[in-house]
Design an enzyme around this catalytic site. Structure first.
Site, short mmCIF file in Angstrom:
data_model
loop_
_atom_site.label_atom_id
_atom_site.label_comp_id
_atom_site.label_asym_id
_atom_site.label_seq_id
_atom_site.Cartn_x
_atom_site.Cartn_y
_atom_site.Cartn_z
N LYS A 10 81.99 29.15 102.37
CA LYS A 10 80.88 29.89 102.14
C LYS A 10 79.89 29.01 102.10
CE LYS A 10 79.82 33.84 99.00
NZ LYS A 10 78.69 33.15 98.73
N TYR A 64 65.96 12.95 127.68
CA TYR A 64 65.77 14.30 127.42
C TYR A 64 64.35 14.88 127.43
CZ TYR A 64 65.83 18.72 124.58
OH TYR A 64 65.88 20.00 124.22
N SER A 82 77.63 43.16 101.55
CA SER A 82 78.05 41.98 101.08
C SER A 82 79.53 41.65 100.69
CB SER A 82 77.28 41.54 99.77
OG SER A 82 77.34 42.93 98.96
N ASP A 136 67.09 10.24 123.74
CA ASP A 136 65.83 11.15 123.46
C ASP A 136 64.84 11.15 124.66
OD1 ASP A 136 67.02 11.66 121.12
OD2 ASP A 136 65.28 10.74 119.97
N TYR A 137 64.83 9.72 125.28
CA TYR A 137 63.68 9.54 126.33
C TYR A 137 64.12 10.49 127.51
CZ TYR A 137 60.90 7.48 129.87
OH TYR A 137 60.27 7.27 131.17
N LYS A 179 89.25 36.26 105.10
CA LYS A 179 89.07 37.82 105.93
C LYS A 179 90.27 37.89 106.84
CE LYS A 179 84.18 37.44 107.00
NZ LYS A 179 83.07 36.79 108.02
#
Ligand SMILES: [Zn+2]
Length: 670
Positions: A115, A37, A83, A34-35, A290
Site C-alpha cells: 500500500k 535516446y 476507499s 541517453d544520447y 483483495k
C-alpha cells in the site's frame, strides 16, 4: 520524403521511443544510452515540426503541453472511487477472511500488494490511448487532471500493443513522490524560502493541484497502477492476471504483487515487508488484500463506504516522545469540546508534530497525563496524532494535573456532559465557535464549494455579528464584504459570485452542508436517493430509516434530533426561500463522452450553444471551436457554416441536434 512516408517514419519513431520509455521509466532497464535516446527524440521532433498536422496528443513529444488552466473541470466517476476498509489489527484481517469464505462458500485466492502512501487517481483509455485522468475527489466526482498526469513519464500515453479487451479500459493507481524526489523538492523550496511539504503524500497531492503542467513536470511524480475497477472482458477473470497483462502493455503496475492461496501466505507477506519496506524508494504504510476473481468480487459487493472484497492492513504507527507544554480546549461545529496537547515540536514519520489530540477528560485521567509530562505520541491513520501514554520515569515533580474547564472557552456558557457521553459539550446554539465551524463546513469543497469564505473571514464575520447562521451567508453583499479588513472589491465580488453559484448545488451537497452530526457524504447520498426531499427526511421515523441499508440507529437518531430544533427548521426554511435545492433531481450523468472532442455548427433549437457545450463537459467530453482531425463528432444545427464541409472532407462523424439530444438522453448511442 513525401507525407505518407513521413507518417510511416513518425509512427515507427513513436513506437520505438515508447518502447524505450517503458524500459527506462517502468522496467528501470534502459536498452540504449541517453544520447541515442535523445537522437531518436530529436528526429521525431524535427519530423513533427515539418509536418505539424501529423502531431497527435499521444505522441511522446506532447507530454507537456498546453497553457496553464484556469481551474479543473469536474467529472463524474463511472464506478465510484471508494476507499478501502483499513485496520491495524491482524485479528481483523482474519475476520475479513472468515467473512469472505463464509459468503462465497469456498476457499479464495487473494491478490496482495503493497500500500503506497500516495494520491489515488483514475485513468481512462480509448482505443489504447490515454484520454482522461481524474482525482478521487469525493468518490463520486473528481477533478479532471489529465494535463498533469500526462507529464508522468511512467504513464503510457499509448499502450504498447493492441489487446482488444484492454483497449478501452479504466485503471486506477497511486501517484506518489519517491523519498528522494520529496527530499530534493523540499530542499529546493527551502532555498527559495517557500513553505515545506510535511510528507511525500502531501507533496504529491499539492503537485497534482497545480494548474500549470509545466511546473508539474519538474516535480518528479511517479505512479503505480493497482486497480482495474471492472472486468475488462471474458478473457480476464483474475484481477492479478489483468494487472500483469497491463504490466507488459506499458503500465507501471504496483511492484511485489502476489497471489496468496491462504491466509498464512498473506501473513508471510505482512511479516516480510514489516521492516523491509523502509528500504524501498517510496513510502509504504501497509498492504492491500483483495479477492482476486472479478466474479467473486461481484458476489461480495459493497457496503455503503467500501468494497466487501478488500481490506487494507496498516503497519502499526510510529511513536515519538516529547514534552507536553500546555493543553488547550477546542470547540467543534457540533459543540463537542476536545482537549488538545501543545507539544515541544518533534519529528514523527517524516512530519513535524506540535499538537496531538487528548480525546476527552476521561482519557486524560485514565492515562494520568499531566502538564510538563514527557508523553508518547503516535501517528496512526488519522491526520492528528494522539497522545498514547506518559513516560513516568521522567517525572521531576514539577508536573501539574490539568483541570478541565467548566465553561465554554469561546462563549463562556457552562459546558454540559450527558451521562452516557464521554465528551463535554457547549450546547449554546449561538456559540460563535459552533457557528464558525458550521459555516466553514457549509462552505467547504465537498459541500457548497464557496470559494473565498475561509477561516479568517468567517472569524471576522461571526465575531462582528454580521453572520449568525448559515442562511445569513446569502445576505452578504459585496459592499458589506468590502468593508472588511484585507478584502478588496474584486475578491468581495468573486465571493458573492461564488455564494450565488452555490445555490445550484444539488440536494445531496446541501444536506451534507447542513452539518447534521454523523451525516457524512455517503450517508447524505443514501438519504437523498432513498427519500428524495428534505420534507420526507424531516418527517421520517425510526422505522423508516431502519429499512435503508447503510443508515444505522445513530444516524437516524441524529436526524430526528436535528429536526426537533426549531432553530434548525427555521434555517432550512430560510435556505429554501433563498432558492437552495431541497429536492433530489434525478440525473445520472455518465462519462460516455470521455476523451471525445465535439464541435457545434449552426443554430441549435433546443438550447444555447454554451449549454450544449456544458453538457458535453459534464459527460467527460471536450467541446472545441474548430473542426480538425482530432474532432470525433460534429453536431449540426440549422444553417451550418463551413465547419460542415470541413468535417465531411475529413470524414468526421456528423450528427443532427436531434441525434445529439437523443444521445444525451440515452447516455451513449445515438
Ligand atoms: Zn460555546
Amino acid at each position: 520524403m513525401n507525407k505518407r512516408e513521413a507518417k510511416q517514419h513518425i509512427d515507427r519513431l513513436r513506437k520505438e521511443i515508447n518502447k524505450h520509455n517503458y524500459h527506462y521509466y517502468v522496467l528501470n532497464q534502459p536498452l540504449i544510452g541517453d544520447y541515442e535516446y535523445d537522437q531518436l527524440y530529436k528526429k521525431l521532433q524535427d519530423l513533427e515540426n515539418k509536418y505539424p498536422d501529423l502531431i497527435s496528443p499521444e505522441s511522446p513529444t506532447q507530454r507537456i503541453g498546453g497553457q496553464p488552466l484556469a481551474g479543473f473541470k469536474t467529472i463524474e466517476h463511472s464506478v465510484r472511487m471508494l476507499s478501502l476498509d483499513n485496520t491495524y489489527s491482524e485479528q481483523e484481517v482474519r475476520d475479513f477472511d472468515t467473512r469472505v469464505r463464509k459468503q462465497l462458500g469456498k476457499r479464495v485466492v487473494y491478490e496482495v500488494t503493497l500500500k503506497v502512501d500516495g494520491v489515488a487517481v483514475a485513468l481512462h483509455y480509448r482505443d489504447s490511448v490515454f484520454k482522461l485522468g481524474a482525482t478521487r475527489g469525493d468518490g463520486v466526482h473528481g477533478d479532471d487532471i489529465t494535463q498533469n498526469l500526462r507529464t508522468i513519464r511512467s504513464l503510457p500515453l499509448r499502450m504498447l500493443s493492441k489487446d482488444r479487451e484492454l483497449a478501452n479500459i479504466e485503471v486506477r493507481g497511486e501517484v506518489f513522490l519517491s523519498k528522494k524526489a520529496f527530499t530534493d523538492l523540499n530542499r529546493q523550496r527551502e532555498k527559495q524560502g517557500m513553505p515545506l511539504f510535511a510528507n511525500p503524500r502531501n507533496a504529491a497531492a499539492g503537485t497534482l493541484k497545480l494548474l500549470d503542467a509545466r511546473e508539474v513536470a519538474h516535480r518528479g511524480l511517479d505512479m503505480f497502477i493497482h486497480t482495474v475497477p471492472r472486468q475488462p472482458g471474458p478473457h480476464y477473470h483474475s484481477h492479478y492476471d489483468t494487472l500483469v497483462a497491463l504490466g507488459t502493455n506499458g503500465f507501471k503496475i504496483i511492484p511485489h504483487i502476489m497471489q496468496c492461496k491462504s491466509l498464512d501466505e498473506v501473513f508471510q507477506y505482512i511479516d516480510k515487508w514489516r521492516n523491509a519496506r523502509e528500504a524501498l524508494e517510496y513510502a509504504v504504510d501497509g498492504l492491500v488484500i483483495k479477492v482476486d476473481e472479478f466474479k467473486e468480487r461481484e458476489r461480495l459487493g459493497y457496503t455503503i463506504k467500501s468494497p466487501r472484497w478488500a481490506i487494507a492492513y496498516k503497519y502499526p504507527a510510529r511513536q515519538a516522545v516529547t514534552q507536553l507544554q500546555s493543553i488547550s480546549v477546542q470547540v467543534g461545529r457540533t459543540g463537542r469540546v476536545t482537549p488538545v496537547a501543545n507539544l515541544d515540536p518533534v519529528l514523527l514519520s517524516g512530519t513535524t508534530v506540535a499538537h496531538a489530540t487528548l480525546h476527552n477528560e476521561d482519557e486524560i485521567r485514565r492515562k494520568d497525563i499531566r502538564l510538563n509530562d514527557y508523553v508518547i505520541i503516535e501517528k496512526g491513520g488519522e491526520i492528528i496524532p494522539k497522545v498514547v501514554g506518559v513516560v513516568k520515569e521522567r517525572r521531576t515533580g514539577k508536573e501539574k494535573k490539568f483541570k478541565f474547564p467548566k465553561k465554554c472557552p469561546v462563549c463562556g456558557e457552562g459546558l454540559v456532559r450527558l451521562p452516557e457521553e464521554a465528551d463535554w459539550r457547549c450546547v449554546n446554539k449561538s456559540c460563535p465557535a459552533q457557528i464558525k465551524g458550521a459555516i466553514l463546513h457549509f462552505a467547504s469543497r465537498q459541500a457548497m464549494d464557496i470559494h473565498g469564505l475561509g477561516y479568517s473571514l468567517v472569524n471576522t464575520l461571526v465575531d462582528s455579528g454580521i453572520v449568525k447562521s448559515l442562511d445569513e451567508v446569502y445576505r452578504l453583499t459585496a459592499a458589506v464584504l468590502a468593508d472588511q479588513e484585507r478584502m478588496g472589491t474584486k475578491s468581495a465580488q468573486n465571493l458573492i459570485a461564488s455564494i450565488e453559484k452555490s445555490k445550484e448545488k444539488p440536494f445531496e451537497k446541501v444536506l451534507y452542508g447542513l452539518g447534521i452530526p454523523n451525516i457524512g457524504m455517503n450517508a447524505s447520498h443514501v438519504l437523498v436517493e432513498s427519500f428524495g426531499s428534505i420534507d420526507k427526511i424531516s418527517q421520517a421515523k425510526h422505522e423508516d430509516f431502519s429499512r435503508i441499508s447503510g443508515i444505522g440507529d445513530i444516524i437516524a437518531q441524529s436526524i430526528i434530533d436535528y429536526f426537533k430544533s426549531k432553530k434548525n427548521r427555521q434555517v432550512i426554511e430560510n435556505l429554501r426561500r433563498i432558492g437552495l435545492n431541497f429536492v433530489h433531481k434525478k440525473s445520472r450523468t455518465t462519462l460516455f463522452l470521455a476523451g471525445k472532442t465535439l464541435v457545434f455548427t449552426g443554430e441549435l433549437e433546443s438550447m444555447k450553444r454554451a449549454d450544449a457545450q456544458a453538457e458535453v463537459r459534464k459527460h467527460g467530453g471536450q467541446p472545441a471551436s474548430a473542426v480538425s482531425k482530432q474532432t470525433d463528432l460534429l453536431v449540426c444545427g440549422a444553417n451550418p457554416g463551413s465547419k460542415y464541409n470541413k468535417a465531411k472532407k475529413l470524414g468526421v462523424r456528423i450528427i443532427s441536434e436531434k441525434e445529439f439530444l437523443k444521445m444525451l438522453k440515452k447516455g451513449g448511442k445515438a
